[in-house]
Design a protein around this motif. Structure first.
Motif, PDB file in Angstrom:
ATOM      1  N   LEU A  57      20.154 -17.528 -50.216  1.00  0.00           N
ATOM      2  CA  LEU A  57      20.414 -18.799 -50.902  1.00  0.00           C
ATOM      3  C   LEU A  57      21.768 -18.618 -51.866  1.00  0.00           C
ATOM      4  O   LEU A  57      22.328 -19.654 -52.083  1.00  0.00           O
ATOM      5  N   ILE A  64      21.494 -18.639 -58.336  1.00  0.00           N
ATOM      6  CA  ILE A  64      21.793 -19.839 -57.523  1.00  0.00           C
ATOM      7  C   ILE A  64      22.069 -21.164 -58.718  1.00  0.00           C
ATOM      8  O   ILE A  64      21.178 -21.364 -59.488  1.00  0.00           O
ATOM      9  N   ILE A  87      20.863 -26.176 -50.900  1.00  0.00           N
ATOM     10  CA  ILE A  87      19.658 -25.171 -50.516  1.00  0.00           C
ATOM     11  C   ILE A  87      19.213 -25.568 -49.296  1.00  0.00           C
ATOM     12  O   ILE A  87      18.740 -24.418 -48.486  1.00  0.00           O
ATOM     13  N   GLY A 128      20.988 -23.618 -46.476  1.00  0.00           N
ATOM     14  CA  GLY A 128      20.378 -22.410 -46.529  1.00  0.00           C
ATOM     15  C   GLY A 128      19.478 -22.040 -45.652  1.00  0.00           C
ATOM     16  O   GLY A 128      19.291 -20.943 -44.916  1.00  0.00           O
TER      17      GLY A 128
END
Length: 110
Positions: free
Chosen positions: A51, A59, A67, A70
């Motif tokens: 991620l 992140i 997200i 991902g």
């Protein structure tokens, strides 16, 4: 390494579908549905690194908005509200980003 090396493609698809509506994202339910909550600490860290698109070790808020992508390339982006809620839940030290340990805590709290 891809997300499907760690998590079931079917579980990912179901979880993405469950939160298809804008402003419906619930990270606790999502992490449970994709099976992340049942994974080892090592596997959770591997998911974190997938991620962390820019490989910064964090992140950041802009990455959080993507997200779901991902987990699945055809997933939607999070809304600004969802992104800010997720950041607030995961950013324990208040630096505006989520580190690997913070991510692990976020998943384990689910």
């Amino acid at each position: 390494m891809s997300m499907t090396d760690l998590l079931s493609a079917e579980d990912i698809k179901k979880a993405i579908g469950a939160f298809a509506a804008v402003d419906s994202f619930d990270h606790k339910k999502f992490f449970q549905m994709v099976g992340l909550k049942k994974k080892s600490a090592d596997d959770v860290k591997k998911v974190f690194h997938i991620l962390d698109k820019d490989k910064s070790g964090f992140i950041e808020e802009d990455e959080l908005g993507f997200i779901l992508k991902g987990f699945s390339a055809d997933a939607r982006d999070l809304s600004v509200k969802e992104t800010k809620t997720l950041l607030a839940a995961g950013d324990k030290d208040g630096d505006g980003k989520i580190g690997a340990d913070e991510f692990s805590t976020l998943v384990s709290e689910s």
